[in-house]
Scaffold this active site. Structure first.
Site, PDB file in Angstrom:
ATOM      1  N   LYS A   1       3.280  -0.619  15.948  1.00  0.00           N
ATOM      2  CA  LYS A   1       4.412  -0.557  15.023  1.00  0.00           C
ATOM      3  C   LYS A   1       4.323   0.721  14.176  1.00  0.00           C
ATOM      4  O   LYS A   1       5.309   1.365  13.907  1.00  0.00           O
ATOM      5  CB  LYS A   1       4.382  -1.780  14.109  1.00  0.00           C
ATOM      6  CG  LYS A   1       5.514  -1.823  13.101  1.00  0.00           C
ATOM      7  CD  LYS A   1       5.407  -3.055  12.220  1.00  0.00           C
ATOM      8  CE  LYS A   1       6.488  -3.077  11.156  1.00  0.00           C
ATOM      9  NZ  LYS A   1       6.208  -4.032  10.089  1.00  0.00           N
ATOM     10  N   GLN A   2       3.104   1.038  13.732  1.00  0.00           N
ATOM     11  CA  GLN A   2       2.982   2.167  12.808  1.00  0.00           C
ATOM     12  C   GLN A   2       1.592   2.769  12.834  1.00  0.00           C
ATOM     13  O   GLN A   2       0.630   2.128  13.270  1.00  0.00           O
ATOM     14  CB  GLN A   2       3.289   1.704  11.397  1.00  0.00           C
ATOM     15  CG  GLN A   2       2.272   0.737  10.867  1.00  0.00           C
ATOM     16  CD  GLN A   2       2.788  -0.013   9.666  1.00  0.00           C
ATOM     17  OE1 GLN A   2       3.407  -1.054   9.795  1.00  0.00           O
ATOM     18  NE2 GLN A   2       2.521   0.527   8.486  1.00  0.00           N
TER      19      GLN A   2
ATOM     20  N   GLU B   1       0.968  -3.528  12.259  1.00  0.00           N
ATOM     21  CA  GLU B   1       1.224  -4.978  12.208  1.00  0.00           C
ATOM     22  C   GLU B   1       1.624  -5.556  13.556  1.00  0.00           C
ATOM     23  O   GLU B   1       1.946  -6.743  13.653  1.00  0.00           O
ATOM     24  CB  GLU B   1       2.285  -5.269  11.145  1.00  0.00           C
ATOM     25  CG  GLU B   1       1.781  -4.922   9.758  1.00  0.00           C
ATOM     26  CD  GLU B   1       2.805  -5.179   8.662  1.00  0.00           C
ATOM     27  OE1 GLU B   1       3.931  -5.582   8.973  1.00  0.00           O
ATOM     28  OE2 GLU B   1       2.460  -4.958   7.481  1.00  0.00           O
TER      29      GLU B   1
ATOM     30  N   TRP C   1       0.824  -1.212   0.000  1.00  0.00           N
ATOM     31  CA  TRP C   1       0.000   0.000   0.000  1.00  0.00           C
ATOM     32  C   TRP C   1       0.857   1.260   0.000  1.00  0.00           C
ATOM     33  O   TRP C   1       0.343   2.364  -0.131  1.00  0.00           O
ATOM     34  CB  TRP C   1      -0.926   0.009   1.218  1.00  0.00           C
ATOM     35  CG  TRP C   1      -0.214   0.203   2.547  1.00  0.00           C
ATOM     36  CD1 TRP C   1       0.987  -0.324   2.935  1.00  0.00           C
ATOM     37  CD2 TRP C   1      -0.654   1.011   3.644  1.00  0.00           C
ATOM     38  NE1 TRP C   1       1.309   0.079   4.204  1.00  0.00           N
ATOM     39  CE2 TRP C   1       0.310   0.896   4.674  1.00  0.00           C
ATOM     40  CE3 TRP C   1      -1.781   1.797   3.881  1.00  0.00           C
ATOM     41  CZ2 TRP C   1       0.191   1.539   5.902  1.00  0.00           C
ATOM     42  CZ3 TRP C   1      -1.905   2.434   5.111  1.00  0.00           C
ATOM     43  CH2 TRP C   1      -0.922   2.299   6.103  1.00  0.00           C
TER      44      TRP C   1
HETATM   45  C1  BGC Z   1       4.988  -2.128   7.034  1.00  0.00           C
HETATM   46  C2  BGC Z   1       3.976  -2.108   5.906  1.00  0.00           C
HETATM   47  C3  BGC Z   1       4.671  -1.660   4.645  1.00  0.00           C
HETATM   48  C4  BGC Z   1       5.862  -2.565   4.356  1.00  0.00           C
HETATM   49  C5  BGC Z   1       6.645  -2.111   3.174  1.00  0.00           C
HETATM   50  C6  BGC Z   1       6.132  -3.036   6.648  1.00  0.00           C
HETATM   51  O1  BGC Z   1       7.097  -3.001   7.643  1.00  0.00           O
HETATM   52  O2  BGC Z   1       4.404  -2.614   8.205  1.00  0.00           O
HETATM   53  O3  BGC Z   1       2.936  -1.216   6.207  1.00  0.00           O
HETATM   54  O4  BGC Z   1       3.785  -1.698   3.591  1.00  0.00           O
HETATM   55  O5  BGC Z   1       6.723  -2.534   5.467  1.00  0.00           O
HETATM   56  O6  BGC Z   1       7.132  -0.824   3.347  1.00  0.00           O
END
Ligand code: BGC
Length: 790
Positions: free
Chosen positions: A615-616, A503, A374
């Site tokens: 995490k984000q 995540e 995404w």
């Molecule tokens: C993140 C994802 C992201 C992916 C690629 C992962 O660590 O949690 O949201 O799309 O990295 O950047």
């Protein structure tokens, strides 16, 4: 609470410059990260910033976007519907190596007696330069200059101009121009267990098909073992010198070289121009690609290097006139360099993307296997839509080309409509860890969110009707089928068993972000289909027929959107990330040693899932994307709650948190966060820039300035600004393309000036106030609005 240490590049090695990344001393310590920093690419073809001589090297890298190998994913314990096919972007034939020997003494950077050294990534001209003065053991002074470009104008072409001159004596030079297909693993033997890194194969991936040499021209063609993709790499050379020289060629199945022997006279240069072309395909035979490669080489030889450079400069002028972000944020000079560096790398990841997506590291490294997530739609699209709408359109068309596979995938997951894969190259789901992969259903809504922004900002309704509407129908169907009306006495629509962006929390009920984005997806589907029906009933009928759409479905989506349940905790006044989130124990941040971050490398997912630890950006991301659906007080409470729980283990958070911090008037925090995003790569904030540039965070940096500091909001296509000027910021200036018109925003200490640079008529808003710009009155200056809380 995201807290990072920023160690700026040491100035005695990397001096300041607004337009260039300069390294003025060979620095083995930074070799790995410099391979990323000095990478060159055009979105189709990318070279890591390896030195011309091929060594020293940490990871040799030449990548073609979407060029991959695949394999059946082996599960210890499999289950129905698991992703079946793994996909990995490949490191392809390396054509950029040029070795040099002077009187048989090899030039080897780490041991060479370097009298001077300078490597420059010139972001204004789109080229990488290296200038060296080497003194050989016998005292010969050799000047070695190299210029490398991956052409923006010619998608398949790269070139190196390598010039050697012995200054103080005659000498025998051997210049060996090589190419090699990576039949064995050419990378550092780093067996780290970092799951974000690329996969190494056990089988031989490249099957040799063609190798031919004709004078100074070589062609190597291969077919990939399992994916059956084909590639032809061709090189040819042009020599400019008054020195006498001869050459020999050698060509094998997987490697080739042209070796020049030069009798160099003092001060007489030997200039070798190496043209490198790549053609790849999913269906055309190698022989055909070789024909295309020959034709590309012919035209390059005819045009010559200077013309290629001219084209590159011309392209870059156009790019900077549409995109340049001039900002003095911290009263320093570094940040300007860094902002341009970020934009330049986005360009290198996206300029010639045609028929593919953009991987999280662009074409600078192998982390995340070159998969499309995404990242593109949410982090890069805003920048692209406002500065390079054609590229944005190509990316959306690429998603459209995957719609059939997404339909199939929804079927595999027992669902109606279409489900785009969480990570993919081919359109098939490539995530073997479904909890943090396939379960991120929000990808559907993210793509549709980007579609909406594209259509609203560019006004490209044709695209909406030709491609978007069909995607909207299928994604809306998925949501309607995935969720259900809960029987809890309330008339609510719930979505269960999904993972949101964060995540560190997986497979939950009613992830607030997902539900809000799904609602937006449904609303946009309803709006767009009604628009189409009204404007072009025949086309609507044809689409309805093709997709089996009935009007009752549209009504149903409207109803679901109205009834969508968005978790809210009235007591705390915040939006819980999901139904269970607030019931969990809070992670013991105080007793977590610094070296245990990122947590994903030190704790089993199950451990992490049990806690409130992020995490984000998740709810905070929702508050950015759909900010008009929250009150200011809710935003503040949510931000205050989630900021301390957020680790920043992903590079995708700081930019988004900084946007919200600006909006809420937390200007110090906003400036701290923007810095993490801006410096992510040049200061190696995450400690993994060696694996590639963080392209999404680079897009996020642009958003942090434009949506954060300048306060752009564009819900429903209504463009408004509400700039904030933290004390340290001196001036910020940037252009935006809105429906084909070019607007420039200049923010100074107490005022902002909006100027229409191209176009006749544009209405925007300064906070609530409408500003009408015309050809006659193209400019307006307004005072900044200061909130009481600031
Ligand atoms: C993140 C994802 C992201 C992916 C690629 C992962 O660590 O949690 O949201 O799309 O990295 O950047």
């Amino acid at each position: 609470m995201i807290k990072k240490k920023i160690t700026l590049p040491p100035e005695h090695i990397y001096p300041l410059d607004d337009w260039k990344i300069i390294q003025k001393k060979f620095a083995p310590k930074y070799l790995a990260q410099d391979e990323t920093v000095f990478a060159t690419g055009n979105g189709y073809l990318g070279f890591r910033g390896n030195h011309e001589e091929g060594t020293p090297v940490i990871q040799r890298g030449t990548y073609i976007n979407g060029f991959h190998e695949q394999w059946p994913i082996q599960y210890g314990e499999s289950a129905y519907g698991f992703a079946k096919t793994g996909q990995t972007m490949l490191n392809v034939t390396d054509s950029k190596v040029i070795r040099l020997y002077v009187d048989d003494e090899p030039f080897y950077l780490p041991t060479a007696d370097l009298k001077s050294y300078r490597r420059v990534l010139d972001m204004k001209e789109g080229a990488l330069h290296r200038e060296i003065l080497w003194e050989t053991a016998s005292g010969k002074q050799v000047s070695i200059n190299a210029t490398r470009i991956v052409s923006f104008e010619h998608r398949h072409v790269a070139a190196i101009c390598y010039e050697v001159k012995v200054l103080n004596a005659p000498a025998k030079l051997i210049v060996s121009s090589k190419m090699r297909c990576p039949t064995e693993d050419m990378n550092d033997n780093d067996d780290s267990k970092d799951p974000r890194k690329s996969r190494k194969f056990n089988h031989s991936v490249f099957v040799p098909r063609v190798n031919r040499v004709n004078q100074q021209r070589v062609l190597l063609g291969h077919e990939v073992h399992t994916s059956k993709m084909t590639i032809a790499c061709g090189v040819d050379h042009e020599i400019q010198t008054e020195n006498s020289y001869s050459y020999k060629n050698e060509c094998y199945e997987d490697s080739a070289k042209i070796v020049y022997t030069v009798h160099a006279q003092p001060q007489e240069s030997f200039r070798l121009i190496k043209y490198m072309v790549y053609h790849t395909s999913r269906s055309s035979p190698v022989v055909e690609l070789c024909g295309r490669a020959e034709r590309s080489l012919d035209s390059m030889l005819q045009e010559g290097f200077d013309k290629l450079m001219q084209g590159q400069r011309h392209f870059m002028d156009g790019f900077w006139s549409r995109c340049d972000l001039k900002a003095n944020l911290y009263n320093d000079k570094r940040t300007q360099q860094c902002l341009r560096f970020n934009l330049f790398h986005i360009l290198q990841a996206s300029a010639r993307v045609e028929g593919t997506g953009i991987g999280p590291r662009g074409l600078t490294g192998e982390a995340y296997e070159g998969h499309y997530f995404w990242d593109t739609e949410i982090y890069l699209m805003p920048f692209l839509i406002y500065t390079s709408p054609k590229v944005a359109k190509n990316l959306l068309r690429f998603r459209y080309s995957l719609l059939d596979k997404a339909r199939k995938r929804a079927g595999e997951l027992n669902q109606k409509g279409a489900l785009f894969p969480w990570r993919t190259i081919t359109g098939d789901e490539a995530s073997a860890f479904f909890a943090a992969g396939t379960a991120q259903y929000h990808i559907n809504a993210d793509i549709m969110y980007a579609l909406r922004k594209y259509v609203e900002v560019t006004g490209d309704e044709e695209f909406l009707f030709d491609y978007g509407a069909e995607m909207l129908i299928e994604t809306a169907r998925l949501w309607a089928d995935l969720g259900f009306y809960s029987h809890n006495g309330k008339d609510e629509f719930h979505i269960h068993g999904v993972t949101g962006p964060d995540e560190y929390t997986a497979i939950v009920n009613n992830n607030a972000f997902t539900n809000m984005m799904a609602r937006e997806n449904l609303r946009y589907a309803v709006e767009s289909l009604k628009l189409l029906q009204g404007k072009n009933p025949e086309r609507f009928e044809a689409l309805a027929k093709e997709t089996g759409l009935i009007n009752a479905e549209i009504d149903e989506w409207e109803n679901i959107a109205q009834k969508m349940y968005i978790p809210y905790d009235a007591e705390k006044g915040i939006h819980p990330q999901d139904d269970e989130f607030l019931k969990k124990e809070i992670w013991d941040f105080e007793n977590t040693p610094k070296e245990h971050y990122p947590l994903l490398l030190h704790y089993h997912p199950l451990v992490i899932y049990r806690f409130q630890v992020i995490k984000q950006a998740d709810v905070v991301m929702g508050m950015f994307l759909l900010g008009h659906e929250f009150s200011s007080a809710q935003k503040k409470r949510n931000f205050d709650y989630y900021d301390p729980l957020t680790t920043g283990d992903s590079s995708l958070s700081s930019c988004v948190y900084s946007i919200l911090a600006f909006e809420l008037g937390y200007l110090d925090r906003a400036m701290e966060l923007i810095k993490y995003a801006a410096w992510m790569d040049l200061a190696d904030v995450g400690g993994n820039v060696k694996d590639g540039a963080h392209i999404a965070s680079m897009g996020g940096t642009w958003m942090a300035v434009v949506y954060g500091l300048a306060g752009l909001r564009d819900y429903g296509g209504m463009i408004s600004f509400n700039p904030k000027m933290p004390p340290k910021v001196q001036e910020v200036r940037f252009p935006l393309m809105i429906r084909g018109q070019l607007l420039e925003i200049l923010i100074q200490k107490d005022a902002v000036t909006y100027s229409l640079k191209k176009g006749d008529d544009l209405t925007i808003h300064h906070a609530e106030e409408a500003i009408h710009l015309t050809k006659k009155h193209p400019s307006k200056t307004k005072s900044l609005i200061v909130n009481e809380s600031e």
